[in-house]
Write a protein that holds these residues in place. Structure first.
Motif, PDB file in Angstrom:
ATOM      1  N   LEU A   1       0.827  -1.208   0.000  1.00  0.00           N
ATOM      2  CA  LEU A   1       0.000   0.000   0.000  1.00  0.00           C
ATOM      3  C   LEU A   1       0.862   1.259   0.000  1.00  0.00           C
ATOM      4  CD1 LEU A   1      -2.688  -1.286   2.514  1.00  0.00           C
ATOM      5  CD2 LEU A   1      -3.056  -0.829   0.069  1.00  0.00           C
ATOM      6  N   ILE A   2       1.940   1.237   0.776  1.00  0.00           N
ATOM      7  CA  ILE A   2       2.881   2.368   0.780  1.00  0.00           C
ATOM      8  C   ILE A   2       3.546   2.489  -0.591  1.00  0.00           C
ATOM      9  CG2 ILE A   2       5.155   3.095   1.667  1.00  0.00           C
ATOM     10  CD1 ILE A   2       3.103   3.807   3.659  1.00  0.00           C
ATOM     11  N   LYS A   3       3.957   1.365  -1.141  1.00  0.00           N
ATOM     12  CA  LYS A   3       4.610   1.358  -2.459  1.00  0.00           C
ATOM     13  C   LYS A   3       3.677   1.936  -3.521  1.00  0.00           C
ATOM     14  CE  LYS A   3       6.906  -1.812  -5.657  1.00  0.00           C
ATOM     15  NZ  LYS A   3       7.268  -3.210  -5.910  1.00  0.00           N
ATOM     16  N   ASN A   4       2.398   1.560  -3.481  1.00  0.00           N
ATOM     17  CA  ASN A   4       1.414   2.110  -4.426  1.00  0.00           C
ATOM     18  C   ASN A   4       1.298   3.619  -4.285  1.00  0.00           C
ATOM     19  OD1 ASN A   4       0.840  -0.407  -5.480  1.00  0.00           O
ATOM     20  ND2 ASN A   4      -1.034  -0.685  -4.285  1.00  0.00           N
TER      21      ASN A   4
ATOM     22  N   ASN B   1       2.301   6.216  -7.214  1.00  0.00           N
ATOM     23  CA  ASN B   1       1.220   7.021  -7.780  1.00  0.00           C
ATOM     24  C   ASN B   1       1.243   8.479  -7.307  1.00  0.00           C
ATOM     25  OD1 ASN B   1       0.225   4.739  -9.129  1.00  0.00           O
ATOM     26  ND2 ASN B   1      -0.994   4.139  -7.347  1.00  0.00           N
ATOM     27  N   GLY B   2       2.173   8.800  -6.423  1.00  0.00           N
ATOM     28  CA  GLY B   2       2.234  10.168  -5.907  1.00  0.00           C
ATOM     29  C   GLY B   2       1.016  10.536  -5.085  1.00  0.00           C
ATOM     30  N   THR B   3       0.452   9.550  -4.378  1.00  0.00           N
ATOM     31  CA  THR B   3      -0.748   9.786  -3.570  1.00  0.00           C
ATOM     32  C   THR B   3      -0.466   9.484  -2.103  1.00  0.00           C
ATOM     33  OG1 THR B   3      -1.515   7.507  -3.844  1.00  0.00           O
ATOM     34  CG2 THR B   3      -2.240   9.110  -5.503  1.00  0.00           C
ATOM     35  N   GLU B   4      -1.445   9.738  -1.285  1.00  0.00           N
ATOM     36  CA  GLU B   4      -1.403   9.373   0.129  1.00  0.00           C
ATOM     37  C   GLU B   4      -2.717   8.675   0.491  1.00  0.00           C
ATOM     38  OE1 GLU B   4      -0.413  12.876   2.421  1.00  0.00           O
ATOM     39  OE2 GLU B   4       1.657  12.839   1.700  1.00  0.00           O
ATOM     40  N   ASP B   5      -3.143   7.770  -0.394  1.00  0.00           N
ATOM     41  CA  ASP B   5      -4.407   7.057  -0.183  1.00  0.00           C
ATOM     42  C   ASP B   5      -4.421   6.270   1.124  1.00  0.00           C
ATOM     43  OD1 ASP B   5      -5.368   8.044  -2.566  1.00  0.00           O
ATOM     44  OD2 ASP B   5      -4.951   6.209  -3.703  1.00  0.00           O
ATOM     45  N   LEU B   6      -3.316   5.617   1.441  1.00  0.00           N
ATOM     46  CA  LEU B   6      -3.273   4.823   2.666  1.00  0.00           C
ATOM     47  C   LEU B   6      -3.454   5.708   3.889  1.00  0.00           C
ATOM     48  CD1 LEU B   6      -2.952   2.243   4.270  1.00  0.00           C
ATOM     49  CD2 LEU B   6      -0.462   2.502   4.079  1.00  0.00           C
ATOM     50  N   ARG B   7      -2.780   6.847   3.909  1.00  0.00           N
ATOM     51  CA  ARG B   7      -2.918   7.767   5.050  1.00  0.00           C
ATOM     52  C   ARG B   7      -4.368   8.201   5.205  1.00  0.00           C
ATOM     53  NH1 ARG B   7      -2.922  13.223   6.212  1.00  0.00           N
ATOM     54  NH2 ARG B   7      -2.709  13.795   4.025  1.00  0.00           N
ATOM     55  N   THR B   8      -5.014   8.518   4.101  1.00  0.00           N
ATOM     56  CA  THR B   8      -6.414   8.939   4.126  1.00  0.00           C
ATOM     57  C   THR B   8      -7.307   7.816   4.662  1.00  0.00           C
ATOM     58  OG1 THR B   8      -6.025  10.426   2.270  1.00  0.00           O
ATOM     59  CG2 THR B   8      -8.311   9.795   2.693  1.00  0.00           C
ATOM     60  N   LYS B   9      -7.071   6.592   4.182  1.00  0.00           N
ATOM     61  CA  LYS B   9      -7.862   5.440   4.646  1.00  0.00           C
ATOM     62  C   LYS B   9      -7.633   5.162   6.125  1.00  0.00           C
ATOM     63  CE  LYS B   9      -8.093   3.017   0.214  1.00  0.00           C
ATOM     64  NZ  LYS B   9      -7.711   1.787  -0.508  1.00  0.00           N
ATOM     65  N   LEU B  10      -6.388   5.281   6.571  1.00  0.00           N
ATOM     66  CA  LEU B  10      -6.087   5.047   7.994  1.00  0.00           C
ATOM     67  C   LEU B  10      -6.784   6.077   8.875  1.00  0.00           C
ATOM     68  CD1 LEU B  10      -2.299   4.141   7.797  1.00  0.00           C
ATOM     69  CD2 LEU B  10      -4.168   2.623   8.517  1.00  0.00           C
ATOM     70  N   LEU B  11      -6.700   7.337   8.490  1.00  0.00           N
ATOM     71  CA  LEU B  11      -7.359   8.382   9.278  1.00  0.00           C
ATOM     72  C   LEU B  11      -8.865   8.136   9.349  1.00  0.00           C
ATOM     73  CD1 LEU B  11      -5.359  11.496   8.045  1.00  0.00           C
ATOM     74  CD2 LEU B  11      -5.304  10.469  10.340  1.00  0.00           C
ATOM     75  N   SER B  12      -9.455   7.764   8.233  1.00  0.00           N
ATOM     76  CA  SER B  12     -10.889   7.482   8.199  1.00  0.00           C
ATOM     77  C   SER B  12     -11.231   6.270   9.066  1.00  0.00           C
ATOM     78  CB  SER B  12     -11.339   7.248   6.758  1.00  0.00           C
ATOM     79  OG  SER B  12     -12.704   6.912   6.718  1.00  0.00           O
ATOM     80  N   ALA B  13     -10.424   5.224   8.971  1.00  0.00           N
ATOM     81  CA  ALA B  13     -10.679   3.999   9.745  1.00  0.00           C
ATOM     82  C   ALA B  13     -10.587   4.270  11.245  1.00  0.00           C
ATOM     83  CB  ALA B  13      -9.707   2.900   9.341  1.00  0.00           C
TER      84      ALA B  13
END
Length: 181
Positions: A17-20, A24-36
């Motif tokens: 997930l970090i590698k993705n 991709n130049g995103t922080e999708d995992l951080r966003t998902k973690l904060l939401s979770a």
């Protein structure tokens, strides 16, 4: 040092997930973690301490009067929230000595919870250490906890019962999406 319920949870696929995100130049995992984690923002951290470091999540029940059922329901809520955010957890829950002062953690409970997670959980679920089950039996609580569908038993293993009639369809759909990615 006192005895505590302690949960060690592992976020599955963290490295990928970090590698993705990096690729991709995103922080999708951080966003998902904060939401979770937002799903348990109503939990008083003097009752249940919650720490996340990398792919490891540590929860400790500090207010023993709340009891195991309360702690298990916090874990259930967190597990469901992670699934709804496209993330999977695997973990273990133990009851043993635990000391923490902000800088130093000395915890046989952490070691036992980690061992249950790494040696017994295998797939996304939160498994309960045998000492917790014995404690609940000795207190006369195990039968009611199973009846209330807080725990479910599969062979000789007990785990947090997070799927029920109210969330089965949503979780099935979300797990299908996660498995196809």
């Amino acid at each position: 040092m006192s005895y505590r319920y302690f949960a060690f949870l592992d976020l599955l696929g963290y490295r990928d997930l970090i590698k993705n995100d990096l690729n991709n130049g995103t922080e999708d995992l951080r966003t998902k973690l904060l939401s979770a984690f937002n799903s348990i923002s109503d939990i008083n951290e003097s009752d249940v301490s919650i720490k996340a470091i990398s792919d490891s999540i540590f929860l400790t029940l500090n207010n023993e009067t709340l009891g195991f059922s309360y702690f298990a329901n916090v874990l259930k809520k967190l597990q469901i929230s992670f699934i709804k955010n496209g993330l999977l957890l695997r973990g273990g829950v133990a009851y043993n000595k635990h000391f923490e002062n902000g800088k130093v953690t000395y915890s046989p409970a952490l070691v036992e919870a980690y061992q249950v997670e790494s040696q017994t959980a295998f797939f996304p679920r939160i498994v309960i250490h045998s000492a917790v089950i014995e404690k609940l039996k000795n207190e006369g609580l195990l039968s009611s906890i199973i009846k209330d569908r807080i725990l479910v038993q599969h062979r000789n293993t007990f785990q947090i019962h997070f799927i029920d009639d109210t969330n089965w369809t949503d979780l099935k759909e979300q797990l299908s999406i996660i498995s196809s990615n």
